[in-house]
Design a protein around this motif. Structure first.
Motif, PDB file in Angstrom:
ATOM      1  N   UNK A  80      41.914 155.137  16.718  1.00 29.68           N
ATOM      2  CA  UNK A  80      41.741 153.650  17.394  1.00 29.68           C
ATOM      3  C   UNK A  80      40.304 153.174  16.841  1.00 29.68           C
ATOM      4  N   UNK A  81      40.383 151.730  16.544  1.00 34.11           N
ATOM      5  CA  UNK A  81      39.470 151.169  15.691  1.00 34.11           C
ATOM      6  C   UNK A  81      38.348 151.193  16.767  1.00 34.11           C
ATOM      7  N   UNK A  82      38.344 151.020  18.068  1.00 26.04           N
ATOM      8  CA  UNK A  82      37.190 151.099  19.060  1.00 26.04           C
ATOM      9  C   UNK A  82      36.524 152.200  19.220  1.00 26.04           C
ATOM     10  N   UNK A  83      36.808 153.301  18.651  1.00 24.62           N
ATOM     11  CA  UNK A  83      36.047 154.611  18.504  1.00 24.62           C
ATOM     12  C   UNK A  83      35.239 154.855  17.086  1.00 24.62           C
ATOM     13  N   UNK A  84      35.500 153.505  16.292  1.00 22.83           N
ATOM     14  CA  UNK A  84      34.586 153.692  15.029  1.00 22.83           C
ATOM     15  C   UNK A  84      33.693 152.721  14.970  1.00 22.83           C
ATOM     16  N   UNK A  85      32.581 152.713  14.197  1.00 21.43           N
ATOM     17  CA  UNK A  85      31.633 151.759  13.656  1.00 21.43           C
ATOM     18  C   UNK A  85      31.532 151.556  12.232  1.00 21.43           C
ATOM     19  N   UNK A  86      31.697 150.459  11.727  1.00 17.55           N
ATOM     20  CA  UNK A  86      31.757 150.230  10.273  1.00 17.55           C
ATOM     21  C   UNK A  86      30.027 150.625   9.970  1.00 17.55           C
ATOM     22  N   UNK A  87      29.936 151.433   8.790  1.00 20.75           N
ATOM     23  CA  UNK A  87      28.681 151.999   8.404  1.00 20.75           C
ATOM     24  C   UNK A  87      28.520 151.371   7.214  1.00 20.75           C
TER      25      UNK A  87
END
Length: 125
Positions: free
Chosen positions: A117-124
């Motif tokens: 799920x994208x809500x569990x990721x943060x773009x670095x």
């Protein structure tokens, strides 16, 4: 006879009767643009923000996008970094497709091994 076959016959008859000239084929190679850069490999990095996040693979009857009940391939932990340049969109009739990491969403990031799920990721970067 289908419409496609009829159109092909008409085109062939037009060429044979001289109504339309046959396409000229050139042996010269097509010009290339040397200014175009080569395609770069995926380099977008994402950091896991959730405590433990399951990487899910869609089941054979789920379709191309994972669901919250899809089989788990492996887990990612907070601070892990993954590479992803592709997203899968889960369509629903109403509301979010999942509720993970404190937020609802419908975007699944495709990472090595499955989807997260994208809500569990943060773009670095």
């Amino acid at each position: 006879m289908t419409m496609k076959q009829v159109l092909n016959l008409l085109a062939a008859a037009a060429v044979l009767t001289g109504v339309m000239a046959a396409p000229q084929v050139s042996a010269a190679p097509l010009p290339t643009n040397a200014a175009l850069p080569a395609a770069k490999p995926c380099s977008t990095t994402w950091e896991v923000t959730g405590r433990t996040v399951a990487v899910r693979r869609p089941a054979w009857n789920d379709g191309p996008v994972a669901t919250p009940s899809s089989p788990v391939h492996h887990y990612l932990h907070r601070g892990d970094r993954v590479t992803s340049c592709t997203v899968a969109i889960a369509r629903t009739k109403s509301g979010p497709a999942y509720r993970k990491c404190g937020k609802g969403g419908n975007l699944w990031r495709i990472v090595p091994g499955g989807q997260v799920p994208q809500t569990c990721l943060k773009r670095v970067r």
